[in-house]
Write an enzyme that holds these catalytic residues in place. Structure first.
Site, PDB file in Angstrom:
ATOM      1  N   PRO A   9       0.787  -1.231   0.000  1.00  0.00           N
ATOM      2  CA  PRO A   9       0.000   0.000   0.000  1.00  0.00           C
ATOM      3  C   PRO A   9       0.822   1.285   0.000  1.00  0.00           C
ATOM      4  CG  PRO A   9      -0.167  -1.136   2.115  1.00  0.00           C
ATOM      5  CD  PRO A   9       0.491  -2.080   1.154  1.00  0.00           C
ATOM      6  N   ASN A  10       0.323   2.224  -0.763  1.00  0.00           N
ATOM      7  CA  ASN A  10       0.845   3.595  -0.875  1.00  0.00           C
ATOM      8  C   ASN A  10       2.137   3.711  -1.675  1.00  0.00           C
ATOM      9  OD1 ASN A  10      -1.250   4.825   0.743  1.00  0.00           O
ATOM     10  ND2 ASN A  10      -0.324   3.770   2.477  1.00  0.00           N
ATOM     11  N   ARG A  17       4.163  11.000  -2.236  1.00  0.00           N
ATOM     12  CA  ARG A  17       4.103  10.629  -0.823  1.00  0.00           C
ATOM     13  C   ARG A  17       5.407  10.984  -0.091  1.00  0.00           C
ATOM     14  NH1 ARG A  17       4.830   4.379   1.093  1.00  0.00           N
ATOM     15  NH2 ARG A  17       4.125   4.760   3.215  1.00  0.00           N
ATOM     16  N   TYR A  22      10.705   9.216   1.145  1.00  0.00           N
ATOM     17  CA  TYR A  22      10.723   8.165   0.118  1.00  0.00           C
ATOM     18  C   TYR A  22      11.325   8.603  -1.219  1.00  0.00           C
ATOM     19  CZ  TYR A  22       7.777   5.765   3.472  1.00  0.00           C
ATOM     20  OH  TYR A  22       7.305   5.164   4.609  1.00  0.00           O
ATOM     21  N   ASN A  74       7.891  -5.850  -0.981  1.00  0.00           N
ATOM     22  CA  ASN A  74       7.873  -4.702  -0.083  1.00  0.00           C
ATOM     23  C   ASN A  74       6.422  -4.576   0.379  1.00  0.00           C
ATOM     24  OD1 ASN A  74       7.859  -2.316   1.271  1.00  0.00           O
ATOM     25  ND2 ASN A  74       8.983  -1.147  -0.286  1.00  0.00           N
ATOM     26  N   ALA A  77       3.257  -0.846   4.772  1.00  0.00           N
ATOM     27  CA  ALA A  77       2.771  -0.840   6.157  1.00  0.00           C
ATOM     28  C   ALA A  77       2.329  -2.227   6.631  1.00  0.00           C
ATOM     29  CB  ALA A  77       1.632   0.160   6.304  1.00  0.00           C
ATOM     30  N   HIS A  80       4.326  -4.484   9.151  1.00  0.00           N
ATOM     31  CA  HIS A  80       4.251  -4.348  10.603  1.00  0.00           C
ATOM     32  C   HIS A  80       2.939  -4.851  11.195  1.00  0.00           C
ATOM     33  CE1 HIS A  80       7.491  -1.772   9.345  1.00  0.00           C
ATOM     34  NE2 HIS A  80       6.653  -0.964   8.744  1.00  0.00           N
ATOM     35  N   ASP A  87       2.218 -15.805   6.204  1.00  0.00           N
ATOM     36  CA  ASP A  87       1.588 -17.140   6.116  1.00  0.00           C
ATOM     37  C   ASP A  87       1.506 -17.599   4.661  1.00  0.00           C
ATOM     38  OD1 ASP A  87       1.230 -17.526   8.809  1.00  0.00           O
ATOM     39  OD2 ASP A  87      -0.956 -17.303   8.803  1.00  0.00           O
ATOM     40  N   GLU A  98      12.548  -9.788   1.445  1.00  0.00           N
ATOM     41  CA  GLU A  98      11.826  -8.588   1.894  1.00  0.00           C
ATOM     42  C   GLU A  98      12.667  -7.357   1.548  1.00  0.00           C
ATOM     43  OE1 GLU A  98      11.963  -8.271   6.140  1.00  0.00           O
ATOM     44  OE2 GLU A  98      10.354  -6.785   6.244  1.00  0.00           O
ATOM     45  N   HIS A 100      12.788  -2.871   1.559  1.00  0.00           N
ATOM     46  CA  HIS A 100      12.212  -1.584   1.957  1.00  0.00           C
ATOM     47  C   HIS A 100      13.078  -0.462   1.415  1.00  0.00           C
ATOM     48  CE1 HIS A 100       9.414  -3.483   4.693  1.00  0.00           C
ATOM     49  NE2 HIS A 100      10.411  -4.236   5.099  1.00  0.00           N
ATOM     50  N   LEU A 101      12.425   0.629   1.035  1.00  0.00           N
ATOM     51  CA  LEU A 101      13.169   1.797   0.544  1.00  0.00           C
ATOM     52  C   LEU A 101      13.943   2.441   1.681  1.00  0.00           C
ATOM     53  CD1 LEU A 101      10.216   3.244  -1.556  1.00  0.00           C
ATOM     54  CD2 LEU A 101      12.265   2.149  -2.466  1.00  0.00           C
ATOM     55  N   ARG A 107      13.571   3.892  12.154  1.00  0.00           N
ATOM     56  CA  ARG A 107      12.409   4.779  12.098  1.00  0.00           C
ATOM     57  C   ARG A 107      11.537   4.616  13.357  1.00  0.00           C
ATOM     58  NH1 ARG A 107       9.602   4.743   6.445  1.00  0.00           N
ATOM     59  NH2 ARG A 107       8.553   6.493   7.475  1.00  0.00           N
ATOM     60  N   ARG A 111       7.435   0.711  13.499  1.00  0.00           N
ATOM     61  CA  ARG A 111       7.957   0.105  12.263  1.00  0.00           C
ATOM     62  C   ARG A 111       9.073  -0.903  12.546  1.00  0.00           C
ATOM     63  NH1 ARG A 111       5.759   3.432   8.155  1.00  0.00           N
ATOM     64  NH2 ARG A 111       5.452   5.535   8.962  1.00  0.00           N
TER      65      ARG A 111
HETATM   66  C1  DQA Z   1       8.347   0.934   3.597  1.00  0.00           C
HETATM   67  C2  DQA Z   1       8.480   1.147   5.100  1.00  0.00           C
HETATM   68  C3  DQA Z   1       7.137   0.950   5.800  1.00  0.00           C
HETATM   69  O1  DQA Z   1       7.259   1.153   7.197  1.00  0.00           O
HETATM   70  C4  DQA Z   1       6.115   1.935   5.259  1.00  0.00           C
HETATM   71  O2  DQA Z   1       4.853   1.699   5.847  1.00  0.00           O
HETATM   72  C5  DQA Z   1       6.034   1.937   3.780  1.00  0.00           C
HETATM   73  C6  DQA Z   1       7.269   1.817   2.991  1.00  0.00           C
HETATM   74  C7  DQA Z   1       9.659   1.240   2.856  1.00  0.00           C
HETATM   75  O3  DQA Z   1       9.781   0.808   1.705  1.00  0.00           O
HETATM   76  O4  DQA Z   1      10.534   1.914   3.390  1.00  0.00           O
HETATM   77  O5  DQA Z   1       4.969   2.115   3.208  1.00  0.00           O
HETATM   78  O6  DQA Z   1       8.039  -0.433   3.364  1.00  0.00           O
END
Ligand code: DQA
Length: 147
Positions: A9-10, A17, A22, A74, A77, A80, A87, A98, A100-101, A107, A111
């Protein structure tokens, strides 16, 4: 090698954003980067983005029937909060990395916990788009040794 990249998401709002966190590059730039790196590594990549937990679970399940060799995820959110996503990764048994940016360990407190991590063979974070390249290289080097 067939790799599926899943973004949660997002992440579709990259560029809009919180650019101070980011970056200014948008989601299209991320997909383009992934495609270019995949071409260089000779990897067959598909990218999927969803703002919905259930759709991400469904996509992971589909990957099993598509005989995907590796997943880069990725979960944003959902990292967390979601138990259903790790699963699903465990259920299909596809090696997953996994990414993450940002460095989530540096943080906010909420998180710090990644439920996804325990279902993945590796985590890359904190270097922006590079995490996706690191993930692809890691899967190339390691996925073939995992049953
Ligand atoms: C994220 C880190 C997460 O905590 C956050 O909710 C995101 C982006 C990252 O790529 O840094 O949406 O996964």
């Amino acid at each position: 090698m067939k790799i599926l990249v899943i973004n949660g998401p997002n992440l579709n709002l990259l560029g809009i954003r919180e650019p101070e966190i980011y970056g200014k590059k948008n989601y299209h730039d991320l997909v383009q980067y992934i495609d270019e790196m995949a071409d260089e590594l000779n990897v067959n990549v598909t990218t999927f983005q969803s703002n919905t937990e259930g759709e991400i679970v469904n996509r992971i399940q589909e990957a099993y029937f598509e005989k995907v060799d590796g997943i880069i995820i990725n979960p944003a959110a959902y990292t967390h909060t979601s138990i259903a996503i790790p699963d699903a990764i465990k259920a299909v048994g596809i090696p997953a990395v996994e990414v993450h940016l940002t460095d989530i360990t540096k943080r906010e407190e909420y998180r710090q916990k990644s439920y996804t991590k325990e279902a993945c063979i590796k985590t890359f974070m904190g270097n922006g788009f590079t995490a996706y390249l690191d993930g692809m290289k890691y899967l190339l080097d390691n996925a073939k040794f995992i049953d």
